[in-house]
Design a protein around this motif. Structure first.
Motif, short mmCIF file in Angstrom:
data_model
loop_
_atom_site.label_atom_id
_atom_site.label_comp_id
_atom_site.label_asym_id
_atom_site.label_seq_id
_atom_site.Cartn_x
_atom_site.Cartn_y
_atom_site.Cartn_z
N ARG A 29 0.87 -1.19 0.00
CA ARG A 29 0.00 0.00 0.00
C ARG A 29 0.90 1.22 0.00
NH1 ARG A 29 -3.51 0.64 4.72
NH2 ARG A 29 -3.18 2.78 4.07
N GLY A 55 0.91 5.22 0.20
CA GLY A 55 0.02 6.30 0.64
C GLY A 55 0.11 7.54 -0.24
N SER A 87 3.28 9.62 -1.83
CA SER A 87 4.55 8.92 -1.60
C SER A 87 5.23 8.66 -2.93
CB SER A 87 4.29 7.61 -0.87
OG SER A 87 3.95 7.89 0.47
N VAL A 134 3.66 -1.15 3.81
CA VAL A 134 2.71 -0.04 3.88
C VAL A 134 3.51 1.26 3.97
CG1 VAL A 134 0.87 1.06 5.23
CG2 VAL A 134 0.99 -1.44 5.11
N GLU A 172 2.98 5.12 4.45
CA GLU A 172 1.94 6.10 4.75
C GLU A 172 2.16 7.32 3.85
OE1 GLU A 172 2.02 6.28 9.04
OE2 GLU A 172 1.05 4.31 9.18
N GLU A 173 1.62 8.48 4.22
CA GLU A 173 1.71 9.58 3.24
C GLU A 173 3.10 10.21 3.17
OE1 GLU A 173 -1.47 11.03 6.03
OE2 GLU A 173 -0.91 12.84 4.94
N VAL A 182 6.12 -1.19 7.77
CA VAL A 182 5.32 0.03 7.73
C VAL A 182 6.27 1.21 7.86
CG1 VAL A 182 3.51 1.34 8.91
CG2 VAL A 182 3.40 -1.17 8.86
N GLY A 201 6.24 5.22 8.35
CA GLY A 201 5.32 6.29 8.73
C GLY A 201 5.44 7.53 7.86
N ARG A 202 4.54 8.47 8.11
CA ARG A 202 4.42 9.68 7.31
C ARG A 202 5.76 10.42 7.19
NH1 ARG A 202 2.93 14.34 9.61
NH2 ARG A 202 2.13 13.15 11.36
N ALA A 231 6.90 7.92 11.97
CA ALA A 231 6.87 9.06 11.05
C ALA A 231 8.20 9.82 11.13
CB ALA A 231 5.72 9.98 11.43
#
Ligand code: UD1
Ligand code: MG
Length: 484
Positions: free
Chosen positions: A344, A346, A349, A362, A364-365, A379, A381-382, A399
């Protein structure tokens, strides 16, 4: 419009049975998939070959499912176990046909597995994968509306080849279907051919199947003989011609398969183009049948979008990038030369060039993943960045983290996969190894070149490398020694 003509039914030879006004039950489906498929020259059963990444049989079952049939039976042969495994979890039953004595015999096997009376029976071929559910629904609707014993789909391919020819009488009524190898020189020239998709009144199917005789030339029982049998007994038969022949394309050889792949590819490209996607070089781009791409996304040359991939608005996928079973949110950019699977990505990205995102990734943004970075079950993070030469596996990264060049999570100890946690705002210096299980605290620093084996507290600095020693004048002494 999909369907070209209204049905033309056989002129009844005798008085037609009075119309039945009884409400028929929901449709039942029989899929014929027991054939040997010998023309494919393959050890893989024909219906497991793929078009647009999806096995032929699965494409047929997907289309049939959209009609909400009360029961679905797939007729399988000796490769039953292998084929059955491919549709595990579906509400589908299997009928067994061995040996494969032809489509008529296969339909009989299928019919034995369902209730003999009830709603109409839709007989589909497992090797005709491009039919749209709307066309099948129209066939079912037309048979009912015109109170036919049998309605089937026909089409006009550029070359009629080995397809069965639809023989009509002077008034345009359907008389019979003749297989090309049984056809006369005149019949072979007929351009309208049989798609191998039939909707029967249940009782009519049962009755005509017992009347089908072995074909003298091939020793097979042809389901196509049902047309002549029903018509000759005064029954009502109609055919609907599909306007676009591509939809009814049947696969018997690898050439047919390659042609189907191109039809499917063009169809998905057109769907994307119509939906507002820019495709810079449609000749080199592949989009699978289950892929969704939102408007204002730009696809560069040699992009392949596969599986259940969803791409949001305004994304950009650069050349030579494969994305499978993944999601990109609006404004994300991937490529060139990336391989993304089960990930995924975001909003906004950016990934690539040369990144490999494996399942469970994953982002994130506003995340950035750069060249030669591999991620798996990770994962990020932002706003986090991992721009060069890293492996991030089984990791939870907060993040605003900076992952330096060459950072590696050592997640595997030879037996177990262990997790790495990196807190928000941490800085991991280049060429560090994080030996999992391990945690780098929030806002912590890891000095470049460190091997981290113990947790780093929040806000701490961890350095585990040997401290540097400078030996003054060493180089000159060495050169002098060599000169002697
Ligand atoms: C069939 C039709 C032909 C039509 C074409 C459309 C007959 C006799 N001919 O020819 O008129 O134009 O499809 O694509 O029906 N199968 C079994 N058991 C068997 C034989 C076949 O289950 O004993 C299955 C196959 O796996 C396949 C389907 O029936 O999914 C059609 O059989 P195939 O041999 O491909 O028939 P075609 O020669 O294509
Ligand atoms: Mg076939």
């Amino acid at each position: 419009m999909t369907l070209k003509k209204k049905s033309k039914r056989a002129a009844p030879a005798r008085a037609v049975r009075p119309r039945r006004s009884v409400e028929e039950g929901p449709v039942r489906v029989i899929v014929l998939a027991a054939g040997a498929g010998s023309r494919m020259r393959s050890s893989l059963p024909k219906v497991l070959h793929r078009v647009g990444g999806r096995p032929l049989l699965e494409a047929v079952l997907d289309a049939a499912e959209r009609l909400s049939p009360s029961e679905t039976v797939v007729v399988l042969g000796t490769s039953r176990a292998l084929v059955e495994a491919s549709f595990e979890g579906r509400a589908v039953r299997v009928a067994f046909q061995d040996p494969p004595l032809g489509t008529g015999d296969a339909a009989r096997c299928g019919l034995e597995a369902i209730e003999p009376s009830g709603g109409p029976v839709l007989v589909l071929s497992g090797d005709v994968p491009l039919l749209r559910p709307e066309t099948l629904a129209e066939l079912v609707r037309m048979r009912q509306a015109e109170d036919l014993d049998l309605a089937f789909l026909s089409f006009r391919p550029p070359e009629a080849g080995a397809f069965g020819r639809v023989v009509r009488d002077a008034r345009g009524g359907v008389r019979r279907i003749v297989e090309s190898k049984n056809a006369t020189a005149r019949e072979v020239k007929i351009g309208e051919v049989n798609a191998g998709v039939y909707c029967f009144r249940a009782e009519a199917l049962g009755r005509c199947l017992s009347g089908i005789r072995k074909n003298a030339l091939t020793g097979e029982y042809y389901l196509t003989d049902a047309v002549e049998l029903i018509a000759a007994a005064g029954g009502r038969v109609g055919a609907i011609e599909i306007a676009d022949w591509r939809e009814a394309w049947g696969i018997n050889t690898r050439r047919d398969l390659a042609a189907a792949e191109e039809i499917e590819r063009r169809r998905s490209l057109d769907r994307a183009l119509d939906g507002g996607v820019t495709i810079l070089d449609p000749a080199s781009v592949r989009i699978g049948p289950r892929v969704e791409v939102a408007a204002d996304t730009v696809l560069h040359p040699f992009v392949s979008l596969e599986g259940r991939t969803r791409i949001g608005e305004g994304c950009e996928v650069f050349p030579f990038t494969r994305i499978a079973d993944s999601e990109l949110d609006a404004g994300a950019a991937v490529g060139p030369h990336c391989d993304v699977e089960g990930a995924r990505i975001g909003p906004r990205s950016r990934v690539g060039p040369y990144s490999r995102l494996r399942p469970g990734t994953v982002l994130e943004e506003d995340v950035r993943v750069g060249n030669f970075v591999e991620t798996k079950n990770a994962v990020l993070g932002r706003g986090t960045k991992a721009l060069h030469l890293s492996y991030l596996g089984d990791a939870e990264i907060g993040a605003g983290v900076n992952i330096g060049a060459g950072v590696i999570t050592c997640n595997y100890d030879g037996q177990n996969k262990n997790r790495t946690e990196i807190g928000e705002g941490a800085f991991v210096g280049s060429d560090s190894q994080l030996v999992a299980p391990v945690r780098v605290g929030r806002g912590a620093y890891v000095g470049a070149g460190s091997t981290i084996t113990k947790d780093v507290p929040d806000g701490a600095l961890a350095i585990s490398r040997e401290s540097q020693k400078n030996v003054e004048g060493w180089a000159a002494r060495r050169r002098a020694k060599k000169a002697h």
